[in-house]
Structures are given as structure tokens and as C-alpha cells.
Scaffold this active site. Structure first.
Site, PDB file in Angstrom:
ATOM      1  N   ASN A 249      35.650  36.343  39.679  1.00  0.00           N
ATOM      2  CA  ASN A 249      37.062  36.000  39.692  1.00  0.00           C
ATOM      3  C   ASN A 249      37.321  34.948  38.625  1.00  0.00           C
ATOM      4  O   ASN A 249      36.655  33.907  38.593  1.00  0.00           O
ATOM      5  CB  ASN A 249      37.479  35.443  41.057  1.00  0.00           C
ATOM      6  N   GLU A 250      38.267  35.223  37.757  1.00  0.00           N
ATOM      7  CA  GLU A 250      38.626  34.281  36.695  1.00  0.00           C
ATOM      8  C   GLU A 250      37.375  33.685  36.053  1.00  0.00           C
ATOM      9  O   GLU A 250      37.250  32.471  35.880  1.00  0.00           O
ATOM     10  CB  GLU A 250      39.572  33.205  37.219  1.00  0.00           C
TER      11      GLU A 250
ATOM     12  N   GLU B 168      46.214  39.267  40.986  1.00  0.00           N
ATOM     13  CA  GLU B 168      46.938  38.014  41.237  1.00  0.00           C
ATOM     14  C   GLU B 168      48.213  38.051  40.415  1.00  0.00           C
ATOM     15  O   GLU B 168      48.166  38.140  39.179  1.00  0.00           O
ATOM     16  CB  GLU B 168      46.101  36.778  40.884  1.00  0.00           C
TER      17      GLU B 168
ATOM     18  N   GLU C  33      43.602  33.714  50.402  1.00  0.00           N
ATOM     19  CA  GLU C  33      42.494  32.838  50.002  1.00  0.00           C
ATOM     20  C   GLU C  33      42.388  31.670  50.977  1.00  0.00           C
ATOM     21  O   GLU C  33      43.368  31.294  51.627  1.00  0.00           O
ATOM     22  CB  GLU C  33      42.752  32.330  48.580  1.00  0.00           C
TER      23      GLU C  33
ATOM     24  N   GLN D  90      50.585  34.511  47.501  1.00  0.00           N
ATOM     25  CA  GLN D  90      49.621  35.041  48.446  1.00  0.00           C
ATOM     26  C   GLN D  90      50.330  35.434  49.730  1.00  0.00           C
ATOM     27  O   GLN D  90      51.515  35.175  49.888  1.00  0.00           O
ATOM     28  CB  GLN D  90      48.527  34.009  48.722  1.00  0.00           C
TER      29      GLN D  90
ATOM     30  N   TYR E 124      50.959  34.921  36.246  1.00  0.00           N
ATOM     31  CA  TYR E 124      51.901  34.244  37.120  1.00  0.00           C
ATOM     32  C   TYR E 124      53.208  33.970  36.383  1.00  0.00           C
ATOM     33  O   TYR E 124      53.218  33.713  35.174  1.00  0.00           O
ATOM     34  CB  TYR E 124      51.314  32.927  37.631  1.00  0.00           C
TER      35      TYR E 124
END
Length: 484
Positions: free
Chosen positions: A173-174, A298, A26, A347, A241
């Protein structure tokens, strides 16, 4: 007592998609600029502006796909700002990550040059937060239209005659959060609208569509998107996460943490199994034939940023603890390979649980990088089920390909060596490779002063005799063994 696990090598398991080893890059901190892209005039060795040392390191682990341009950045990204002569590109403010100026020197052409040098596939994430259906459709036309059209003509004017191949395309995204704060019903309708106008110029190889899925355990989101938009999906994403504390405001530090946070990190990583299982169960109701994939685009560890750094750059150290999280998570993905088709760790360079960290013209490989390296033989292999009691604090995975059996294990016990007995229902007589990661300290890491503190080493803790294998795993270790 020595515990025995039988590997059912004669039972056909699902194929482990190579895309489970996907990456995510990103416009965030030094993830792109300085990490991947330095510009053609840099003193750092590069090809067309892309760092040669980074490309070489990533090619060695056979990166299969790179997701770009975000992340949250995707829903503020307008692709026309990143094409044409660099001195004419629009400068913007990266409002999501650090409030810094983004010069758009890395855009569509530079991204596809990255893919060309890596030899991997494209995963583009469209802007549906602040963009339009027309903007999305024209971007796809610009990238993939082989004939005559306004956007194809513009692409050729900017130096790219032939169209590129866009294999994966994310619509949002999200969207439940920073990508629009949408309700699942609303997002499902927006997805249906956008996918209607996604051009498909190659009917034989249509672009694979990824819908924005839930965060963590938001099962209601999965339920409603599958119900409302399911017949238009190729896949639905999941974001999760690993936070040691489980608290976003104070996630815990990457180094100098207490033993309790080692344990909580392992437990949090293992929670991925429950999430995938429960989201898959909802998908099974609407898609019993498994035509729709689950994509975890992610995942990874997220700690407090390193002291003295820009909070929006998400700079964190990568330790043997991160290697454990990578092993636990990849093993879970293998187990669910019949539903989970792609994953993208967050990432790739310099951000969160990165493969690589750079500083000026120097580069170090992280413990996570070495896990991805040791696990390469699982790509496109057949998952092998194991039956038997697993010792506490052990995770393992096995697969077969080309007459070889690869067994990868992690002992995330902080103090105790573990001994495990494996049997196989097929005949494997020779150890052709055995390597591992080992550490004395629970926050052992690689630095620019000590770049090889945690790196691949030969592993001699395996005995093979008449299809009986005993593996002795030191505490805080990840190993990978290949038999033939």
C-alpha cells in the site's frame, strides 16, 4: 437554448462492476472501534460485537467489498497480533494515526464476521513494508487453507473450522510513500517476489492480486510497474484525493468555505477523468487486451480535520459538496468501466468521506451515503453512452439492466437551475422511480440534531413523452431516474 443528449441505448457498452461501489475501512480514528465494532458486551445493540445499526445501513446500499486493514496501517499490521482470545492479544501503538493504543480486538475473525453480516467480499491488504514474505504466506494459509496445515490448525483452534474466501489481495500500500518509500523499479521486483509465494489453494478460483500503483499523476510509476511486473498482475491500484486547495498542509475546511473552494473542489474531482485516461493509456501499451484492471482503492474528499479533534483521526463533516464529488467520480468510473473494475471510497464510517457517522449509540447517514443509495441500480448494469453537448456544471451517467434505464445526474452549479433534454434509441415509456438530494446552502449537512437535512426526496423535475425526456435540475442537486 435547450441542449439535447442522445442516449445510445442500442449500442452495447461495458458492464459497470458492482465493485466500483466498494468501501475501505482502516484502523484509523473511530473508523473501526465505535464505528463498526463495539464489542459483545456493549450496551449498543450488536451481533458478535458489530453494531447492528451500522450493519443495517450498509446492507441497504449493498456494499460489495470492504478493503482492510489499511491503508498505511496495513504496513505496520502483523496479523497474528489480532487472533486468539482478546485478553491475550498484543497491544500496539498506531503510529500512523494519532499515536493511540490499538488493542487488536478487531482482527481477522472479526473482519470476516463483518463480511458475513454484510454479505460482501474480502479485500485484504498485506504488510510488505514491515512484514515478510513468510508472514504474508502464513496469513493466506490461515485464512484459506481447507486441509491440514499448521496455520489451518491454528485457525480451527481459534474457532473457525472452514476456510474463508479471500477474493482480492493487495500486495503493498502506497509503497512509493509511507508504505516503504520505494522506487518503482524496486517495488516491481518486491511485488514479483511476494506474489510468487502467495498460496493459491483453490486453483479454480485463484486470489485476485492487486499491485500498488501510483499516486495521482505519477505516470512513471505505472509505466515501470507495468513493464517490470505486468505479466504477474491482475490489477494495479491508483490513489487520488479531492483537496479543495490542492495543498496538503492546508486542504480547506469542510464547512464555512468560500465559493471559490466549491469550484476548485469540483474541478479537482473532475481531474479523476484525466488521471484514469492517462494511466489507462500506459496500461494499454503493455496490456492491449485489457486483462489487467485499474483499481482506485482510495478516493474521496480530504479536508482539514474538525477543530478540536485528534488530527490523526481524520474527522470531517460531509456536505452536499461531498455528494457532488461522489456523483462526479462515480460517473467517471462508469465511463471507464472497460478498464476500471473496483474502487474503494475512503472511508466507510467516521473517517474522511464516510457513508455513516456515529456518536455513542446514534447514527447519521451522510449525503455521500445517499448518492451510493441512489446509484445502486447501476451496479452490474450496461453503461450507456450519451452523445451531445453537456450543459456547464452538469455530470450524468446512464445504464441499462433488466429492461430498465437508469439516468443519474448532478448539477453542481451553485446558483442556476439547468434543463436538459434526453432522447433514447430504445423505447422507455414509464418513470418507475425518481429521487434526489437537494440543498439550499453549499455546506448543507446532516448533524445529530438535524439528521435529515440532506436526504433522499421525491424528484418531480422530469417529463417523459414518446422517448423524449426533459430533466429540470435545481442548483446543488443529485438525482436518479429509472425508466421502464
Amino acid at each position: 437554448m435547450l441542449m439535447t443528449i442522445e442516449l445510445l441505448t442500442q449500442k452495447k457498452g461495458p458492464k459497470i462492476s458492482k465493485y466500483l461501489y466498494g468501501q475501505f475501512s482502516e484502523h484509523l480514528g473511530h473508523g473501526i472501534y465505535g464505528g463498526i465494532y463495539v464489542g459483545e458486551n456493549s450496551d449498543i445493540p450488536n451481533v458478535n460485537g458489530l453494531r447492528s445499526d451500522v450493519i443495517e445501513a450498509l446492507k441497504a446500499i449493498h456494499v460489495p467489498v470492504v478493503r482492510w486493514p489499511g491503508g498505511l496501517f496495513a504496513d505496520t499490521y502483523h496479523w497474528e497480533d489480532g487472533i486468539g482470545p482478546k485478553d491475550g492479544r498484543k497491544k500496539i501503538v498506531n503510529t500512523n494515526w494519532g499515536g493511540v493504543t490499538e488493542n487488536n480486538y478487531f482482527g481477522t475473525h472479526e473482519y470476516f464476521e463483518l463480511l458475513r453480516q454484510l454479505g460482501c467480499d474480502a479485500y485484504i491488504n498485506a504488510n510488505i513494508g514491515s512484514g515478510t514474505v513468510q508472514e504474508m504466506a502464513e496469513w493466506v494459509e490461515y485464512m484459506t487453507m481447507p486441509g491440514e496445515s499448521p496455520m489451518a490448525a491454528l485457525r480451527r483452534k481459534n474457532g473457525q473450522e472452514e476456510p474463508w474466501c479471500v477474493k482480492f489481495f493487495g500486495i503493498g500500500n502506497e509503497s512509493w510513500g509511507g508504505g516503504g518509500n520505494m522506487r518503482p523499479e524496486y517495488y516491481a521486483d518486491v511485488y514479483r517476489q511476494y506474489q510468487t509465494f502467495l498460496p493459491q489453494y483453490d486453483k479454480e478460483n485463484p486470489i485476485y492480486k492487486v499491485a500498488c500503483g501510483p499516486s495521482d499523476d505519477d505516470y512513471d510509476w505505472t509505466e515501470k510497474v507495468m513493464k517490470i511486473a505486468g505479466k504477474y498482475l491482475d490489477s494495479i491500484s491508483l490513489h487520488f484525493y479531492t483537496l479543495p486547495t490542492g495543498v496538503w498542509q492546508d486542504k480547506g475546511d469542510a464547512t464555512n468555505f468560500p465559493e471559490s473552494e466549491w469550484t476548485s473542489t469540483m474541478n479537482r474531482a473532475k481531474y479523476m477523468d484525466e488521471l484514469v485516461t492517462k494511466h489507462s493509456t500506459i496500461m494499454d501499451h503493455y496490456d492491449p487486451e485489457h486483462k489487467i484492471d485499474l483499481i482506485i482503492d482510495e478516493w474521496g474528499t480530504w479536508y482539514n480535520v474538525e477543530k478540536g479533534t485528534n488530527r490523526g483521526f481524520l474527522i470531517q463533516q460531509n456536505t452536499i459538496r461531498d455528494a457532488m464529488v461522489a456523483a462526479i467520480t462515480l460517473n467517471i468510473f462508469h465511463k471507464h468501466a472497460d478498464r476500471v473494475y473496483m474502487a474503494n471510497i475512503a472511508q466507510m464510517v467516521n473517517v474522511l468521506q464516510a457513508m455513516i457517522v456515529t456518536k455513542d449509540d446514534r447514527l447519521i447517514k451522510t449525503p455521500t451515503y445517499y448518492v451510493f443509495d441512489m446509484y445502486q441500480k447501476h451496479m452490474e448494469a450496461q453503461w450507456v453512452e450519451g452523445v451531445g453537448d453537456v450543459p456547464e456544471n452538469i455530470t450524468y451517467t446512464a445504464s441499462q439492466k433488466n429492461g430498465e434505464l437508469t439516468l443519474s445526474l448532478a448539477n453542481y452549479d451553485l446558483h442556476e437551475t439547468k434543463k436538459i433534454h434526453f432522447t433514447a434509441s430504445s423505447s422507455y415509456r414509464n418513470i418507475i422511480s425518481a429521487k434526489g438530494l437537494f440543498a439550499d446552502k453549499m455546506d448543507a449537512c446532516n448533524t445529530f440534531d438535524h439528521p435529515d437535512e440532506v436526504s433522499e426526496q421525491p424528484f418531480d423535475g422530469v417529463e417523459l413523452n414518446n422517448n423524449q425526456m426533459i430533466v429540470t435540475l435545481p442548483a446543488k442537486s443529485v438525482v436518479s431516474i429509472t425508466l421502464k
